[in-house]
Motif scaffolding. Structure first.
Motif, PDB file in Angstrom:
ATOM      1  N   GLN A   1      58.193  68.804  76.076  1.00  0.00           N
ATOM      2  CA  GLN A   1      57.934  69.590  75.430  1.00  0.00           C
ATOM      3  C   GLN A   1      56.416  69.596  74.825  1.00  0.00           C
ATOM      4  OE1 GLN A   1      57.951  68.734  70.733  1.00  0.00           O
ATOM      5  NE2 GLN A   1      55.921  67.657  70.743  1.00  0.00           N
ATOM      6  N   SER A   2      55.216  69.281  75.850  1.00  0.00           N
ATOM      7  CA  SER A   2      53.809  70.323  76.907  1.00  0.00           C
ATOM      8  C   SER A   2      54.474  71.570  77.387  1.00  0.00           C
ATOM      9  CB  SER A   2      53.159  69.351  76.794  1.00  0.00           C
ATOM     10  OG  SER A   2      52.767  68.587  78.055  1.00  0.00           O
ATOM     11  N   GLU A   3      55.177  71.043  78.058  1.00  0.00           N
ATOM     12  CA  GLU A   3      56.302  71.985  79.410  1.00  0.00           C
ATOM     13  C   GLU A   3      56.383  73.293  78.786  1.00  0.00           C
ATOM     14  OE1 GLU A   3      57.019  68.859  81.722  1.00  0.00           O
ATOM     15  OE2 GLU A   3      54.679  68.911  82.704  1.00  0.00           O
ATOM     16  N   GLY A   4      56.686  72.693  77.212  1.00  0.00           N
ATOM     17  CA  GLY A   4      58.004  74.092  76.938  1.00  0.00           C
ATOM     18  C   GLY A   4      59.740  73.713  77.311  1.00  0.00           C
TER      19      GLY A   4
ATOM     20  N   LEU B   1      60.474  69.535  58.868  1.00  0.00           N
ATOM     21  CA  LEU B   1      61.219  69.089  60.277  1.00  0.00           C
ATOM     22  C   LEU B   1      59.157  69.231  60.667  1.00  0.00           C
ATOM     23  CD1 LEU B   1      63.271  71.141  60.928  1.00  0.00           C
ATOM     24  CD2 LEU B   1      63.470  68.903  60.718  1.00  0.00           C
ATOM     25  N   HIS B   2      59.533  67.863  61.535  1.00  0.00           N
ATOM     26  CA  HIS B   2      57.628  67.415  62.039  1.00  0.00           C
ATOM     27  C   HIS B   2      57.440  67.298  63.571  1.00  0.00           C
ATOM     28  CE1 HIS B   2      55.814  67.194  58.210  1.00  0.00           C
ATOM     29  NE2 HIS B   2      56.560  66.761  58.044  1.00  0.00           N
ATOM     30  N   VAL B   3      56.638  68.497  64.243  1.00  0.00           N
ATOM     31  CA  VAL B   3      56.716  68.485  65.368  1.00  0.00           C
ATOM     32  C   VAL B   3      56.475  66.973  66.384  1.00  0.00           C
ATOM     33  CG1 VAL B   3      55.995  69.385  67.644  1.00  0.00           C
ATOM     34  CG2 VAL B   3      56.722  71.197  65.953  1.00  0.00           C
ATOM     35  N   LEU B   4      57.225  66.272  66.912  1.00  0.00           N
ATOM     36  CA  LEU B   4      56.912  65.218  67.418  1.00  0.00           C
ATOM     37  C   LEU B   4      55.688  65.025  67.544  1.00  0.00           C
ATOM     38  CD1 LEU B   4      57.673  61.836  67.806  1.00  0.00           C
ATOM     39  CD2 LEU B   4      58.530  62.882  70.189  1.00  0.00           C
ATOM     40  N   GLN B   5      54.561  64.220  67.490  1.00  0.00           N
ATOM     41  CA  GLN B   5      53.048  64.278  68.097  1.00  0.00           C
ATOM     42  C   GLN B   5      52.762  62.296  68.384  1.00  0.00           C
ATOM     43  OE1 GLN B   5      50.018  64.992  65.175  1.00  0.00           O
ATOM     44  NE2 GLN B   5      51.522  66.908  64.519  1.00  0.00           N
ATOM     45  N   GLU B   6      51.504  62.400  69.055  1.00  0.00           N
ATOM     46  CA  GLU B   6      51.345  61.313  70.055  1.00  0.00           C
ATOM     47  C   GLU B   6      51.168  59.484  68.278  1.00  0.00           C
ATOM     48  OE1 GLU B   6      49.194  58.702  73.430  1.00  0.00           O
ATOM     49  OE2 GLU B   6      48.800  60.789  73.293  1.00  0.00           O
ATOM     50  N   LYS B   7      50.256  60.359  67.425  1.00  0.00           N
ATOM     51  CA  LYS B   7      50.155  59.543  66.465  1.00  0.00           C
ATOM     52  C   LYS B   7      51.612  58.777  65.884  1.00  0.00           C
ATOM     53  CE  LYS B   7      49.579  62.629  62.797  1.00  0.00           C
ATOM     54  NZ  LYS B   7      49.067  63.556  61.627  1.00  0.00           N
ATOM     55  N   ASP B   8      53.129  58.854  66.176  1.00  0.00           N
ATOM     56  CA  ASP B   8      53.945  59.110  65.689  1.00  0.00           C
ATOM     57  C   ASP B   8      55.181  57.873  66.269  1.00  0.00           C
ATOM     58  OD1 ASP B   8      54.212  61.862  63.916  1.00  0.00           O
ATOM     59  OD2 ASP B   8      54.754  62.623  65.219  1.00  0.00           O
TER      60      ASP B   8
ATOM     61  N   ASN C   1      62.277  70.467  72.344  1.00  0.00           N
ATOM     62  CA  ASN C   1      61.288  70.333  70.824  1.00  0.00           C
ATOM     63  C   ASN C   1      61.539  69.135  70.683  1.00  0.00           C
ATOM     64  OD1 ASN C   1      59.687  72.784  71.751  1.00  0.00           O
ATOM     65  ND2 ASN C   1      61.390  74.135  70.831  1.00  0.00           N
ATOM     66  N   PHE C   2      60.880  68.396  70.372  1.00  0.00           N
ATOM     67  CA  PHE C   2      60.755  67.146  69.498  1.00  0.00           C
ATOM     68  C   PHE C   2      60.398  67.709  68.042  1.00  0.00           C
ATOM     69  CE2 PHE C   2      60.949  65.597  73.973  1.00  0.00           C
ATOM     70  CZ  PHE C   2      62.335  65.452  74.117  1.00  0.00           C
ATOM     71  N   TYR C   3      61.140  66.639  66.941  1.00  0.00           N
ATOM     72  CA  TYR C   3      60.910  66.900  65.461  1.00  0.00           C
ATOM     73  C   TYR C   3      61.405  65.925  65.114  1.00  0.00           C
ATOM     74  CZ  TYR C   3      60.991  71.816  66.211  1.00  0.00           C
ATOM     75  OH  TYR C   3      61.164  73.267  67.065  1.00  0.00           O
ATOM     76  N   LEU C   4      60.582  65.231  64.077  1.00  0.00           N
ATOM     77  CA  LEU C   4      60.627  63.955  63.077  1.00  0.00           C
ATOM     78  C   LEU C   4      61.474  65.295  61.347  1.00  0.00           C
ATOM     79  CD1 LEU C   4      57.628  61.509  63.601  1.00  0.00           C
ATOM     80  CD2 LEU C   4      60.343  61.884  64.645  1.00  0.00           C
ATOM     81  N   ILE C   5      62.488  64.447  61.236  1.00  0.00           N
ATOM     82  CA  ILE C   5      62.669  64.673  59.242  1.00  0.00           C
ATOM     83  C   ILE C   5      62.195  64.041  58.759  1.00  0.00           C
ATOM     84  CG2 ILE C   5      64.609  65.089  58.479  1.00  0.00           C
ATOM     85  CD1 ILE C   5      66.583  65.397  60.901  1.00  0.00           C
ATOM     86  N   LYS C   6      61.836  64.196  57.955  1.00  0.00           N
ATOM     87  CA  LYS C   6      60.519  63.930  56.697  1.00  0.00           C
ATOM     88  C   LYS C   6      60.756  64.156  55.459  1.00  0.00           C
ATOM     89  CE  LYS C   6      56.887  62.738  59.773  1.00  0.00           C
ATOM     90  NZ  LYS C   6      55.359  62.087  59.920  1.00  0.00           N
ATOM     91  N   ASN C   7      60.599  63.305  54.685  1.00  0.00           N
ATOM     92  CA  ASN C   7      61.241  62.869  53.141  1.00  0.00           C
ATOM     93  C   ASN C   7      59.328  63.809  52.644  1.00  0.00           C
ATOM     94  OD1 ASN C   7      59.342  60.876  52.727  1.00  0.00           O
ATOM     95  ND2 ASN C   7      61.730  59.794  51.922  1.00  0.00           N
ATOM     96  N   VAL C   8      59.424  64.215  51.489  1.00  0.00           N
ATOM     97  CA  VAL C   8      58.476  64.308  50.758  1.00  0.00           C
ATOM     98  C   VAL C   8      57.453  63.790  50.887  1.00  0.00           C
ATOM     99  CG1 VAL C   8      59.169  66.034  49.363  1.00  0.00           C
ATOM    100  CG2 VAL C   8      59.009  64.172  48.531  1.00  0.00           C
TER     101      VAL C   8
END
Length: 167
Positions: free
Chosen positions: A55-58, A5-12, A61-68
Motif C-alpha cells: 500500500q505504501s508503494e502505491g 471505509l478506513h484505510v488499512l493500518q498496522e494497528k488493525d 489500496n486496502f480498506y476496512l468496511i466499518k459501521n458507526v
C-alpha cells in the motif's frame, strides 16, 4: 446501516485477524481457502505488514468496511494497481453476519466515488457466489467471461466469472 471505509493500518492487525478467523468457514464456502497458515496470528501479522508495504508503494489500496461503532463488517481492496495503464483488481469480503444487507454494494459504491485515477478495474468471483456477482453488476461492472476450466471446492464444481468496470 451506515458504513465507512478506513484505510488499512498496522494497528488493525488484531481486530482484522479476529474478523478473518470468525468468518473463515463462511468465506471458504464461497472462495478458495487462504490456507491454514493464514490463520496463525504470527503469520497473519507478517502478511499484514507485507500488505501495508504494498500500500505504501502505491501497488494496492486496502480498506476496512466499518459501521458507526467502528466494528469491521468486511474489507475491500484494490490490488495489482498499474498506474501507467490505470488498472487494478478489486476484491472484497463481507462478514457472515452482514451478508444480504447491501453492505458490499454500498462499500464498492463508496470506493468507486473516491479519486481512484483508474480507467479499468477487473473483478472475479465464483459461479456459486451470486451475492458477489450482484455487488459487481449493481456497481457498473460488466461480465466479460467465464473460465472454461472448472474446479471443485467443498464438493461443488465451479468456475470463475470475470468482470470489468470502465470509466
Amino acid at each position: 446501516m451506515e458504513i465507512t471505509l478506513h484505510v488499512l493500518q498496522e494497528k488493525d492487525a488484531q481486530e482484522l485477524f479476529q474478523f478473518e478467523t470468525d468468518n473463515q468457514g463462511f468465506f471458504e464456502k464461497l472462495v478458495p481457502s487462504r490456507g491454514d497458515s493464514f490463520y496463525v496470528f504470527e503469520n497473519f501479522v507478517s502478511r499484514h505488514r507485507e500488505l501495508l508495504k504494498e500500500q505504501s508503494e502505491g501497488l494496492a489500496n486496502f480498506y476496512l468496511i466499518k459501521n458507526v461503532e467502528g466494528s469491521i463488517l468486511g474489507r475491500i481492496n484494490l490490488v495489482d494497481i498499474d498506474k501507467h495503464n490505470q488498472t487494478a483488481e478489486i476484491g472484497f469480503r463481507i462478514g457472515a453476519k452482514y451478508g444480504g444487507k447491501g453492505i458490499g454494494s454500498r462499500a464498492l459504491n463508496l470506493l468507486l466515488k473516491t479519486d481512484l485515477r483508474l480507467r479499468r478495474i477487473y473483478g472475479k468471483t465464483t459461479t456459486i457466489n451470486p451475492a458477489s456477482q450482484k455487488i459487481l453488476t449493481k456497481n457498473g461492472f460488466k461480465e466479460v467471461g467465464i473460465d472454461k476450466e472448472e474446479f471443485e471446492m467443498n464438493g461443488q464444481h465451479m468456475s470463475f466469472i470475470h468482470y470489468l468496470w470502465e470509466t
